[in-house]
Design a protein around this motif. Sequence first.
Motif, mmCIF file in Angstrom:
data_model
loop_
_atom_site.group_PDB
_atom_site.id
_atom_site.type_symbol
_atom_site.label_atom_id
_atom_site.label_comp_id
_atom_site.label_asym_id
_atom_site.label_seq_id
_atom_site.Cartn_x
_atom_site.Cartn_y
_atom_site.Cartn_z
ATOM 1 N N PHE A 325 0.871 -1.177 0.000
ATOM 2 C CA PHE A 325 0.000 0.000 0.000
ATOM 3 C C PHE A 325 0.908 1.226 0.000
ATOM 4 O O PHE A 325 1.600 1.502 0.979
ATOM 5 N N THR A 326 0.917 1.941 -1.126
ATOM 6 C CA THR A 326 1.836 3.073 -1.222
ATOM 7 C C THR A 326 1.068 4.336 -1.591
ATOM 8 O O THR A 326 -0.143 4.313 -1.834
ATOM 9 N N GLU A 327 1.825 5.408 -1.644
ATOM 10 C CA GLU A 327 1.315 6.747 -1.948
ATOM 11 C C GLU A 327 0.344 6.762 -3.132
ATOM 12 O O GLU A 327 -0.694 7.396 -3.094
ATOM 13 N N LYS A 328 0.717 6.014 -4.190
ATOM 14 C CA LYS A 328 -0.047 6.172 -5.432
ATOM 15 C C LYS A 328 -1.476 5.654 -5.330
ATOM 16 O O LYS A 328 -2.311 5.985 -6.136
ATOM 17 N N TYR A 329 -1.761 4.813 -4.332
ATOM 18 C CA TYR A 329 -3.118 4.263 -4.245
ATOM 19 C C TYR A 329 -4.067 5.191 -3.496
ATOM 20 O O TYR A 329 -5.213 5.352 -3.892
ATOM 21 N N ASN A 330 -3.583 5.782 -2.433
ATOM 22 C CA ASN A 330 -4.456 6.649 -1.639
ATOM 23 C C ASN A 330 -3.586 7.498 -0.713
ATOM 24 O O ASN A 330 -3.347 7.138 0.436
ATOM 25 N N PRO A 331 -3.093 8.618 -1.257
ATOM 26 C CA PRO A 331 -2.108 9.409 -0.509
ATOM 27 C C PRO A 331 -2.644 9.919 0.839
ATOM 28 O O PRO A 331 -1.906 9.930 1.829
ATOM 29 N N GLN A 332 -3.932 10.297 0.886
ATOM 30 C CA GLN A 332 -4.467 10.809 2.158
ATOM 31 C C GLN A 332 -4.441 9.725 3.235
ATOM 32 O O GLN A 332 -4.025 9.968 4.376
ATOM 33 N N LEU A 333 -4.867 8.522 2.847
ATOM 34 C CA LEU A 333 -4.916 7.434 3.829
ATOM 35 C C LEU A 333 -3.500 7.077 4.281
ATOM 36 O O LEU A 333 -3.242 6.857 5.467
ATOM 37 N N LEU A 334 -2.574 7.047 3.319
ATOM 38 C CA LEU A 334 -1.201 6.708 3.694
ATOM 39 C C LEU A 334 -0.657 7.725 4.693
ATOM 40 O O LEU A 334 0.005 7.375 5.667
ATOM 41 N N LYS A 335 -0.972 9.000 4.462
ATOM 42 C CA LYS A 335 -0.498 10.057 5.359
ATOM 43 C C LYS A 335 -1.062 9.851 6.777
ATOM 44 O O LYS A 335 -0.351 9.968 7.770
ATOM 45 N N ARG A 336 -2.348 9.526 6.823
ATOM 46 C CA ARG A 336 -2.987 9.309 8.136
ATOM 47 C C ARG A 336 -2.305 8.154 8.895
ATOM 48 O O ARG A 336 -1.994 8.275 10.071
#
Length: 485
Positions: A325-336
């Motif tokens: 699961f990386t940035e390109k799939y869902n950057p907001q979720l990854l940040k959270r």
Amino acid sequence: LVWNQLELEQTEALLIENLKHHVLQLRQRYQLIRKSLAQLRAESVSAHQDFEVHLSVPHRALALIRRLHEDWPKWMVYLNATKAGAGQIRVAKELRQRLPKREDLIKAASDVHGLQIIHNLVPQDPYFRQLNSRDCLALGKYLAHLKNNQHAKDWLKLSLKLYRASGESNKYKSIYKDSQHGNLLYHLGAAKYAQNPSDGDAVKLMAKAYELTPHDEHILAHAESVLEQRTYFDGCRGAFPIKSHHPSIHCRYQNERSDFTRLAPLKLEILSHDPYVAIYHDVLYDSEMQGLIDSTRRRMSRSMVQYEVRQIEISEQRTSNEAPFTEKYNPQLLKRISDRIKDMTGSDMMRSEVLSVVLYDLGGHHDLHVDYHDLYWNPLEYKDQTFGDREASVIFYLNDVADGGATVFPKLQLVMQPKKGSALMWHNLREWGEGDPRTQHAACPVLQGYKWVAVQWILQGARNAISPKDALGSRSAAVDRKKLF
Ligand SMILES: O=C(O)CCC(=O)C(=O)O
Ligand SMILES: [Fe+2]
């Protein structure tokens, strides 16, 4: 020159004593060889009138080949060690060239087994009565090697019975030093274990063998791994002793790291201080967990294992599927999630490995392993790992598992049953960076339903990215502890 008479007399007495000792040793050897010779003669084919007919029977051929292949080389060693006459040693050396090899023994064993199958015979059949305990052991080992564990077990049981009945242990003790007893128990235990890993008897036999032959590398390695495996199963079955700690010592809120934790303190439960193992309760929101699953479920592929440098492979020891699961799939979720991990561990996820979402289906498991590469001892082999070894592991549980699927730490006698929204976190390395073998763990097989987790390995370099006061490590655990008391 005046000789000290007393001293001379003492010297002479010592010389006599020495010779007497030599005579005693010779007598012991003589008796041993004489007894053995009688036995060897009785076993040998030449005692039989018509030995061509005699040898056409497979089990007799096996016994002969086995004796020549296994026993006679030991006599050779014995002759050498006891400095037997030069003539005998020379003859034995010449004859050694003519002894049967491993292939011959295997062929002979296979002939006996073929006959056993055709006539549907049990090892106790009178037909096989001439086989001794060592012959039966050889057959048992051969069959175990072929993974015919049932027949291996039958032969090994008979071998054990004959061994006990014959007092063979004393007869050949000083020559056949290979500890027949230990070997027997080991192979019997291993065959039983191969048939049924939860057979308590199998483990007892192997533990006994291990006790009898602590110097045997082969037995040592296997027995150890079986005994370890055993505690892993115990953990999966929930058979570790229940720990009773006062919850106030082990549970607390963690609210000092960020605005988020000031508003929503993390619920921390410490399972072990050394090595540091902790649970964060309700650390992910349902929507976050659903986001991780939705993003990865269609991209899954079989998980790999890495036991050696540059050797990554699919293995029955780890039967799960996963997707990064990386940035390109869902950057907001990854940040959270990345911020949450920073709140939990004080570490920067960006300098760690990629977050991996893992799905175990029914039966899916990950056998005993450690997460670290042990860079401490292999710095050159992993020199490309800029951010170092896996300092800590975080496992987020993304669903409740109907049955099975616990994470177990046999050496710590700890079990964690997956609980949706919780995360398990532990430190893999000692303070000085060396891997801590006590962190060995496993994911038990899923017995009902399936198991979703997200795995984050935090590398040593991630900690350095953060200011020292937030540093990850048992240092913070030690502080926790002081605060609590
Ligand atoms: O799934 C678990 O419970 C543990 C997973 C694990 O140990 C790993 O992926 O290294
Ligand atoms: Fe692991």
